[in-house]
Scaffold this active site. Structure first.
Site, PDB file in Angstrom:
ATOM      1  N   SER A 798      -2.049  -4.171  16.582  1.00 43.19           N
ATOM      2  CA  SER A 798      -0.838  -4.589  15.621  1.00 43.19           C
ATOM      3  C   SER A 798      -0.520  -6.225  15.618  1.00 43.19           C
ATOM      4  CB  SER A 798       0.436  -3.811  16.030  1.00 43.19           C
ATOM      5  OG  SER A 798       1.413  -3.850  15.088  1.00 43.19           O
ATOM      6  N   ASP A 872      -3.027   3.914   7.709  1.00 42.11           N
ATOM      7  CA  ASP A 872      -2.040   3.254   8.556  1.00 42.11           C
ATOM      8  C   ASP A 872      -0.623   3.204   7.650  1.00 42.11           C
ATOM      9  OD1 ASP A 872      -0.372   1.262   9.660  1.00 42.11           O
ATOM     10  OD2 ASP A 872      -1.977   0.170  10.355  1.00 42.11           O
ATOM     11  N   HIS A 906      -1.412   4.252  12.208  1.00 35.91           N
ATOM     12  CA  HIS A 906      -1.331   2.749  12.865  1.00 35.91           C
ATOM     13  C   HIS A 906      -1.840   3.137  14.208  1.00 35.91           C
ATOM     14  CE1 HIS A 906       0.039  -1.159  13.554  1.00 35.91           C
ATOM     15  NE2 HIS A 906       0.943  -0.795  14.433  1.00 35.91           N
TER      16      HIS A 906
END
Length: 976
Positions: A798, A872, A906
């Site tokens: 991330s 995601d 994610h």
């Protein structure tokens, strides 16, 4: 004539690199070709050593293979090896990594209300990809499994077992909850307030799909479980709520309406164009939300799945519907069980914000479902400003007082919800009874100049009110007397939230008979003072040393009654266990639950009993990965060039000695953070004695990584070839120095503080501070002799992926390669803020551009592996970010690889996906980190020595042997 090529076997497998898993739902792979049509090759010295690194774990999960596979592998060239890596199918990492990831998880624990029983909630390991591949609807920021009418991708428990907590602290034999169908998937486990029953939901598999969930209850004494409803056609609707205990024998259940038909069908011809309008010229700025409603069909579908019918159900099986069908989002009984606080969403919906901002109605009902009054009906909130601490207009954070019957409290903003508006007070906290008298106005409980953050209740003489402000990092705690208007509020703590050294801790709460939690008051013998317990993490320059203080709420005096061991163990207070009685707790009867762990010992739980401080161990969980029981861990400190003190946790593999084994390849894994001061950024967070918890995609998995036995590389038909390979291995080992380079050092969480002091914003000097932090960390591990300067890889997830790409662009000299998972690389695609940046693209254009590694794609020359979930749903990290970044890199000839994981969000959860991510990561490290050597690594004399050695081996073994007629080819193979 046999040609020598790279041979890549796993230590436990003879399967070739080309052996693939079944190709169903394979990850999508892209790898850059060089301009001449060949795969990118590293320098000669790098490729020379790369043959010692296994690239593939082999084929199937059992690691099996055949002799024909060996022959096929021997005939594969280095270029073919790269071609095969582009094949379809999921891959497996080496067994030493796979075994840790597949280890059975420790059960979760839940204590009964009376603290006399412990429920063990058993869990499975990683779910199969088939669970994620189920169809799902993406509606208003929510992902829904339409078949089950639940949130999609739900984890679950596989079994329940109850242990009696005996007087000596030991546990009785387990009593298994029986009656649960085989393979039942258990969720939403809750105790009744009297601790005699538990309620939970169960789903079972039907034709490859999970059924809709049904409410079950279990008798705690007998362990027998049964469905709550007599009818088999009453199903839970858990899109927002599931069920709550109203009293010890009654539940309020959110069910699928019995009259609901089939889902609405999407019209072939749309009724009209989709139109968004802002003809009133309103200022509406929103972050990059995902899974939003797209049209009226989506809105209808959202209503279909989210609408519930509430049902009151007793343990004797009687049930009745209460209230109309609606999109109920929360159900909260009052502390005296006479009222319900019911929240629901309604139209008009939005196409630009998720459901949390939809119009919201909050009502008070009686416990039997009769409407009492409406507290508020909040309009659609599309216009909440993006600045930190901005909130919704109107009533918010509506709750019941935990210490009083049927009393509500809430906050209302006075700045219109806009954090940029200067006003005093900024928030007002109100209080009111559930059924106020006619004309009775809400009572002002407290006024705040920062943003309201909640209340801890005790009684009419004591409550703590919290407020904070992100921009300044200021946080304050107020002492108020809710029942006394003549007692002025006073500040108890006023500090910086960043200053962890000054953190006094948080008040411990006790459970009331009603199931609410209030501040625990402590009474000492012959002492009339009012004491509370402060449970703190105890941050110090040497690391966290958690504590428990007895704190005089009036004088501020405190006494430390418990503290963690500092030398070997990390201990912390988990819960208060002596709260079965109402009223103040006596100091001599105090009982707390603590956890204890060390660098090498996993977490166990203990009871601490006063007054003699007797300690009772209540769990004895086995070590989750005994193969790493002797890993080495050290919290290291070093300094950035601007004087900021930095911290990292350095992990070294078991048995490693830098003085004997030399420097290792190193994996640098981190995540940047923002600060307002250098002093706060310099503070130490975490403990050197914490157990090294290893997640399924953790960088720490590479502490277990080791090379294959070289005997696996000596599988040739000809004795002459066997002898040549042995000589080659001896030659390679002579010049490599030792086997130590096949293991990894892990630099976990090196602090990357991005500091913006005063009026400066942190991101104004993001790249400069990012590079300076990385330089300091790399210099430190190289100085210590544990990391080879040309064998350091950088990685992150991330915002850590964003960091990784920026470091390869702006500090390529520090790292051999990078691994970036689920990142965002082009900040112009998140124009209304990202992370903690609340300026827009148009307000801080240079910042957005300079921070974006996408804009520096032409500078990235080191190999970078991009991994992203295809689904995601994290705001800002759209899968498109990795797609476009890869194309930008490819367009500038960068060595790069993109892996898109089907069905993953994610974070990655399916076993196939996680194993493949680990294989990709391991392959990248073995190919571009372990064998990497700079041109400076070997002098001309060393290169000539290696060349001469290869020539001698080729001459000695090739003479007279028809298998080695081509002396030059043999020599080239040895050099490679």
């Amino acid at each position: 004539m046999i040609r020598f090529h790279r041979v890549c076997f796993h230590r436990a497998s003879l399967s070739p690199l080309c052996h693939l898993s079944p190709p169903s739902a394979s990850p999508k792979l892209s790898t850059l070709r060089c301009a001449r049509g060949r795969r990118f090759m590293t320098s000669r010295s790098a490729s020379r050593l790369s043959c010692l690194a296994p690239v593939s774990p082999g084929g199937g999960e059992d690691g099996g293979g055949s002799s024909s596979n060996v022959s096929a592998s021997v005939s594969a060239t280095a270029t073919e090896d790269d071609e095969l890596a582009l094949g379809t199918g999921y891959r497996l990492p080496p067994p030493e990594i796979r075994d840790i990831v597949d280890a059975p998880p420790v059960p979760a624990l839940s204590f009964s209300p009376h603290r006399d029983k412990i429920l063990f909630l058993k869990r499975r390991a990683l779910p199969p990809l088939a669970d994620l591949a189920r169809p799902e609807e993406k509606l208003a920021g929510v992902r829904i499994d339409g078949y089950c009418n639940t949130r999609s991708r739900m984890s679950f428990y596989t079994g329940l077992g109850i242990h009696q907590l005996l007087p000596d602290g030991t546990l009785s034999p387990e009593k298994e909850i029986t009656g649960i169908p085989d393979g039942g998937k258990i969720n939403y486990v809750t105790w009744s307030n009297d601790g005699k029953h538990m309620a939970f939901s169960i789903r079972i598999d039907e034709d490859g799909n999970s059924s809709k969930p049904i409410v079950w209850v279990a008798d705690v004494d007998t362990g027998e479980a049964r469905p709550l409803f007599k009818s088999e056609d009453i199903y839970l609707n858990t899109i927002f709520e599931s069920f709550v205990w109203i009293d010890d024998s009654t539940l309020l259940v959110s069910t699928i309406p019995s009259s609901r038909g089939e889902p609405p069908k999407k019209p072939l011809v749309p009724p009209g164009p989709k139109t968004l309008s802002n003809e009133k010229s309103d200022v509406v700025q929103v972050r990059t939300f995902q899974d939003l409603l797209k049209d009226e069909y989506d809105a209808d579908l959202f209503d279909y799945y989210a609408t519930s019918q509430l049902v009151l159900a007793s343990l004797d099986g009687t049930a009745k519907e209460v209230g109309p069908p609606a999109v109920y989002t929360s159900l909260d009984p009052s502390t005296d069980h006479k009222y319900l606080l019911v929240s629901s969403l309604h139209r008009p919906y939005s196409f630009i914000v998720p459901c949390g901002r939809f119009p919201k109605k909050v009502e008070v009902w009686t416990a039997d479902g009769k409407f009492v009054r409406q507290l508020c009906d909040l309009p659609l909130a599309e216009d909440i400003p993006i600045a930190s601490n901005s909130v919704r207009k109107g009533m918010r954070s509506i709750n019941w007082r935990a210490d009083k019957p049927s009393t509500l409290y809430w906050a209302e903003t006075q700045d219109g919800g806009d954090a940029k508006v200067e006003v005093s007070p900024r928030d007002i906290v109100y209080m009111q009874s559930a059924e106020p008298l006619a004309g009775e106005e809400p009572e002002v409980l407290h006024k705040l100049d920062l943003r309201y953050g909640g209340i801890s209740w005790c009684d009419d003489t004591l409550a703590l009110v919290y407020e904070s402000w992100y921009k300044t990092r200021r946080t304050r705690t107020w002492v108020i007397s809710p029942g006394s208007n003549d007692v002025s509020p006073r500040i108890l703590f006023d500090r910086s939230s960043e200053d962890v050294y000054s953190d006094p801790g948080s008040t411990m709460l006790r459970r009331t008979a009603a199931g609410a939690y209030v501040i625990a008051k402590i009474k000492k013998e012959n002492d009339e003072s009012t004491y509370v317990l402060l449970n703190g993490r105890g941050a110090t320059p040497q690391g966290n040393v958690p504590f428990l203080d007895l704190f005089d709420i009036n004088t501020g005096n405190k006494e430390r009654i418990w503290e963690s061991d500092k030398e070997k163990y990390y201990e912390r207070v988990v819960a208060l266990m002596s709260d079965q009685k109402e009223g103040d707790l006596r100091m001599e009867e105090l009982k707390i639950l603590t956890s204890k762990e060390s660098k090498t010992e996993n977490t166990q739980y203990f009871l601490q009993l006063w007054p003699d401080r007797k300690v009772q161990q209540i769990t004895n969980f086995p070590h989750p990965y005994p193969q790493l029981a002797s890993l080495q861990k050290e919290m290291i400190r070093y300094q950035r060039k601007d004087g900021v003190q930095l911290t990292a946790t350095l992990y070294l593999p078991p048995g490693y000695d830098p003085s004997k084994d030399g420097p290792l390849p190193c994996l640098f894994w981190s995540y940047p953070g923002e600060f307002k001061s250098k002093d706060a950024a310099s503070q130490v967070r975490g403990s050197p004695n914490e157990f090294a918890g290893i997640g399924s995609t953790s960088a720490l998995l590479w502490l277990a990584r080791r090379y294959q036995s070289f005997s696996n590389s000596l599988l040739f038909k000809s004795p002459g070839v066997y002898f040549v390979e042995l000589l080659y291995l001896l030659l390679a080992l002579y010049h490599m120095g030792s086997f130590a380079l096949c293991r990894f050092a892990i630099l976990s969480g090196p602090t990357i503080p991005i500091i913006g002091e005063g009026d400066e914003e942190a991101n104004d000097r993001y790249v400069e501070q990012l590079v300076a932090s990385a330089e300091a960390a790399v210099d430190e591990v190289v100085r210590r002799g544990v990391a080879h300067p040309s064998k350091i890889a950088v990685g992150g997830h991330s915002y850590g992926a964003f960091m990784t790409a920026n470091l390869l662009a702006h500090a390529p000299q520090l790292f051999s390669c990078g691994i970036a998972r689920s990142g965002a690389y082009n900040r112009t695609l998140t124009p209304f803020g990202f992370q903690n940046e609340d300026r827009t693209l148009w307000e801080a254009t240079n910042v957005y551009v300079e921070m974006s590694p996408f804009m520096s794609a032409d500078k990235i020359k080191k190999p970078i592996l991009l991994i992203h979930g295809e689904e995601d749903n994290n705001p800002g990290t759209l899968t498109m970010q990795s797609d476009r970044f890869f194309n930008a890199l490819k367009g500038h000839g960068a060595l790069c690889r993109l892996v898109i994981l089907p069905h993953e969000s994610h974070g990655y959860s399916a076993r196939e996906s996680i194993m493949h991510v680990l294989w990709e990561t391991d392959r990248w490290l073995q190919k571009y980190c372990v064998p990497n050597t700079s041109d400076a690594d070997s002098s001309p004399d060393q290169s000539k020595e290696i060349s001469d050695s290869a020539d001698r081996v080729a001459t000695a073994t090739g003479g007279g042997n028809p298998e080695f007629e081509d002396h030059s080819k043999l020599r080239r193979s040895l050099l490679w």
